[in-house]
Design a protein around this motif. Structure first.
Motif, PDB file in Angstrom:
ATOM      1  N   ALA A 225       0.832  -1.210   0.000  1.00 18.28           N
ATOM      2  CA  ALA A 225       0.000   0.000   0.000  1.00 18.28           C
ATOM      3  C   ALA A 225       0.864   1.257   0.000  1.00 18.28           C
ATOM      4  O   ALA A 225       0.581   2.223  -0.722  1.00 18.28           O
ATOM      5  CB  ALA A 225      -0.935  -0.010   1.206  1.00 18.28           C
ATOM      6  N   ALA A 226       1.929   1.256   0.808  1.00 20.51           N
ATOM      7  CA  ALA A 226       2.825   2.419   0.851  1.00 20.51           C
ATOM      8  C   ALA A 226       3.552   2.602  -0.471  1.00 20.51           C
ATOM      9  O   ALA A 226       3.692   3.732  -0.969  1.00 20.51           O
ATOM     10  CB  ALA A 226       3.824   2.266   1.992  1.00 20.51           C
ATOM     11  N   ALA A 227       4.022   1.508  -1.062  1.00 17.97           N
ATOM     12  CA  ALA A 227       4.719   1.602  -2.347  1.00 17.97           C
ATOM     13  C   ALA A 227       3.792   2.129  -3.436  1.00 17.97           C
ATOM     14  O   ALA A 227       4.208   2.931  -4.295  1.00 17.97           O
ATOM     15  CB  ALA A 227       5.279   0.229  -2.738  1.00 17.97           C
ATOM     16  N   ALA A 228       2.534   1.709  -3.412  1.00 17.15           N
ATOM     17  CA  ALA A 228       1.580   2.208  -4.406  1.00 17.15           C
ATOM     18  C   ALA A 228       1.372   3.707  -4.252  1.00 17.15           C
ATOM     19  O   ALA A 228       1.276   4.433  -5.250  1.00 17.15           O
ATOM     20  CB  ALA A 228       0.246   1.466  -4.266  1.00 17.15           C
ATOM     21  N   ALA A 229       1.315   4.195  -3.007  1.00 22.50           N
ATOM     22  CA  ALA A 229       1.167   5.638  -2.778  1.00 22.50           C
ATOM     23  C   ALA A 229       2.381   6.398  -3.295  1.00 22.50           C
ATOM     24  O   ALA A 229       2.247   7.479  -3.878  1.00 22.50           O
ATOM     25  CB  ALA A 229       0.961   5.898  -1.287  1.00 22.50           C
ATOM     26  N   ILE A 230       3.565   5.833  -3.092  1.00 21.04           N
ATOM     27  CA  ILE A 230       4.792   6.478  -3.573  1.00 21.04           C
ATOM     28  C   ILE A 230       4.821   6.506  -5.099  1.00 21.04           C
ATOM     29  O   ILE A 230       5.169   7.520  -5.712  1.00 21.04           O
ATOM     30  CB  ILE A 230       6.026   5.749  -3.004  1.00 21.04           C
ATOM     31  CG1 ILE A 230       6.077   5.926  -1.478  1.00 21.04           C
ATOM     32  CG2 ILE A 230       7.314   6.259  -3.651  1.00 21.04           C
ATOM     33  CD1 ILE A 230       7.090   5.027  -0.786  1.00 21.04           C
ATOM     34  N   ARG A 231       4.412   5.412  -5.719  1.00 18.07           N
ATOM     35  CA  ARG A 231       4.383   5.377  -7.186  1.00 18.07           C
ATOM     36  C   ARG A 231       3.369   6.371  -7.742  1.00 18.07           C
ATOM     37  O   ARG A 231       3.640   7.032  -8.755  1.00 18.07           O
ATOM     38  CB  ARG A 231       4.069   3.953  -7.665  1.00 18.07           C
ATOM     39  CG  ARG A 231       5.236   2.981  -7.518  1.00 18.07           C
ATOM     40  CD  ARG A 231       4.981   1.702  -8.275  1.00 18.07           C
ATOM     41  NE  ARG A 231       3.937   0.900  -7.648  1.00 18.07           N
ATOM     42  CZ  ARG A 231       4.169  -0.060  -6.764  1.00 18.07           C
ATOM     43  NH1 ARG A 231       5.405  -0.333  -6.385  1.00 18.07           N
ATOM     44  NH2 ARG A 231       3.182  -0.755  -6.250  1.00 18.07           N
ATOM     45  N   ARG A 232       2.208   6.485  -7.098  1.00 15.08           N
ATOM     46  CA  ARG A 232       1.211   7.468  -7.567  1.00 15.08           C
ATOM     47  C   ARG A 232       1.756   8.882  -7.468  1.00 15.08           C
ATOM     48  O   ARG A 232       1.537   9.705  -8.374  1.00 15.08           O
ATOM     49  CB  ARG A 232      -0.074   7.339  -6.743  1.00 15.08           C
ATOM     50  CG  ARG A 232      -0.914   6.113  -7.078  1.00 15.08           C
ATOM     51  CD  ARG A 232      -2.292   6.216  -6.478  1.00 15.08           C
ATOM     52  NE  ARG A 232      -2.268   6.277  -5.023  1.00 15.08           N
ATOM     53  CZ  ARG A 232      -2.304   5.207  -4.232  1.00 15.08           C
ATOM     54  NH1 ARG A 232      -2.360   3.989  -4.755  1.00 15.08           N
ATOM     55  NH2 ARG A 232      -2.301   5.348  -2.921  1.00 15.08           N
ATOM     56  N   TYR A 233       2.464   9.172  -6.388  1.00 15.78           N
ATOM     57  CA  TYR A 233       3.031  10.506  -6.216  1.00 15.78           C
ATOM     58  C   TYR A 233       4.052  10.799  -7.315  1.00 15.78           C
ATOM     59  O   TYR A 233       4.038  11.878  -7.917  1.00 15.78           O
ATOM     60  CB  TYR A 233       3.687  10.620  -4.844  1.00 15.78           C
ATOM     61  CG  TYR A 233       4.455  11.904  -4.651  1.00 15.78           C
ATOM     62  CD1 TYR A 233       3.798  13.088  -4.322  1.00 15.78           C
ATOM     63  CD2 TYR A 233       5.839  11.938  -4.800  1.00 15.78           C
ATOM     64  CE1 TYR A 233       4.498  14.277  -4.160  1.00 15.78           C
ATOM     65  CE2 TYR A 233       6.550  13.119  -4.636  1.00 15.78           C
ATOM     66  CZ  TYR A 233       5.873  14.284  -4.314  1.00 15.78           C
ATOM     67  OH  TYR A 233       6.569  15.453  -4.163  1.00 15.78           O
ATOM     68  N   HIS A 234       4.917   9.836  -7.586  1.00 17.22           N
ATOM     69  CA  HIS A 234       5.947  10.058  -8.608  1.00 17.22           C
ATOM     70  C   HIS A 234       5.327  10.173  -9.998  1.00 17.22           C
ATOM     71  O   HIS A 234       5.787  10.974 -10.817  1.00 17.22           O
ATOM     72  CB  HIS A 234       6.984   8.938  -8.555  1.00 17.22           C
ATOM     73  CG  HIS A 234       8.031   9.134  -7.512  1.00 17.22           C
ATOM     74  ND1 HIS A 234       9.120   9.949  -7.686  1.00 17.22           N
ATOM     75  CD2 HIS A 234       8.131   8.657  -6.249  1.00 17.22           C
ATOM     76  CE1 HIS A 234       9.867   9.956  -6.596  1.00 17.22           C
ATOM     77  NE2 HIS A 234       9.288   9.184  -5.700  1.00 17.22           N
ATOM     78  N   GLN A 235       4.285   9.408 -10.260  1.00 16.48           N
ATOM     79  CA  GLN A 235       3.639   9.516 -11.557  1.00 16.48           C
ATOM     80  C   GLN A 235       2.970  10.875 -11.707  1.00 16.48           C
ATOM     81  O   GLN A 235       3.068  11.515 -12.759  1.00 16.48           O
ATOM     82  CB  GLN A 235       2.587   8.405 -11.714  1.00 16.48           C
ATOM     83  CG  GLN A 235       1.899   8.400 -13.070  1.00 16.48           C
ATOM     84  CD  GLN A 235       2.884   8.210 -14.213  1.00 16.48           C
ATOM     85  OE1 GLN A 235       3.704   7.293 -14.197  1.00 16.48           O
ATOM     86  NE2 GLN A 235       2.824   9.089 -15.217  1.00 16.48           N
TER      87      GLN A 235
END
Length: 245
Positions: A225-235
């Protein structure tokens, strides 16, 4: 108001139950393993994991099974990670903030935070907790360059197997009150991502043997879940960057 009245009426029983839980619950150590390093391949990402015993890996034997290790495994195929874990058993929000000088002038892009269970048990008022949390986030941005803070909600303590009733209900209500304050804070604070409840603790297979901390499966779901949030932010950041003419 109802929560306060019920807590006051049950105070002697809750005090006895709290002491009993502390006496009989197994005291698990923090997970063994490194707390800083560099790993992965790709664009650099400086990562800080900050907070309490759950972040420190209590409930699993090795950091590779804890939140940090699982998060590194999720992100390392896409980033060169320069990472640091700063988390300790028993830390509440105030104690977590007091540890920030240990970071000196280190800079981070992302901080993943796990704070709140010990504020529930310590009965920190939600308004004071939210103000202190806002100060902590501001300090991370100002002193350590954090651009994204990933906030973990206080877990659903009304589902902790280690807690008897009515203590379980009372602490669960306290967790809900802090989470309401945290959701409001996240909405008002730029550069924050509040995770949805990352794992269903009503599944006993996700809990550590002490009935109080997440086990390895829960840590994996949390890290995903945390990694998905980080990926969304970077995208989103990439999408906002103007194309080079």
């Amino acid at each position: 108001m109802r929560h306060a009245l019920v807590t006051a009426a049950l105070a002697p029983l809750l005090l006895w139950q709290g002491r009993h839980v502390r006496r009989v619950t197994p005291r698990l150590p923090e997970a063994a393993g490194p707390r800083a390093g560099t790993t992965g391949h790709g664009p650099p990402l400086r990562l800080l994991v900050l907070g309490d015993s759950a972040a420190a890996g209590v409930g699993v034997a090795r950091q590779s099974e804890a939140l940090t290790g699982c998060l590194l495994a999720e992100l390392a195929p896409h980033h060169t990670l320069h990472w640091r874990l700063l988390a300790h058993i028993g830390d509440d929000l105030a104690q977590t903030a007091q540890r920030l000088p240990a970071l000196a002038a280190e800079r981070f892009d992302v901080a993943v935070l796990s704070i709140g269970v010990n504020d529930v048990t310590g009965r920190t008022p939600p308004a004071r907790w939210a103000r202190a949390y806002a100060d902590l986030l501001a300090q991370l941005r100002r002193d350590h360059g954090v651009r994204l803070s990933v906030l973990t909600p206080v877990p659903p303590m009304h589902l902790f197997p280690a807690l008897p009733q009515p203590l379980r209900w009372t602490l669960g209500q306290g967790a809900r009150r802090l989470n309401h304050a945290l959701a409001t804070l996240a909405q008002r604070t730029p550069g924050c991502a509040l995770l949805a409840a990352p794992f269903p603790l009503d599944d006993p297979g996700l809990m550590a043997p002490d009935g109080f901390h997440p086990g390895a499966r829960a840590n994996l779901l949390w890290a995903q879940a945390a990694a998905a949030a980080i990926r969304r932010y970077h995208q989103a950041s990439h999408d906002r960057t103007p194309a080079t003419p």
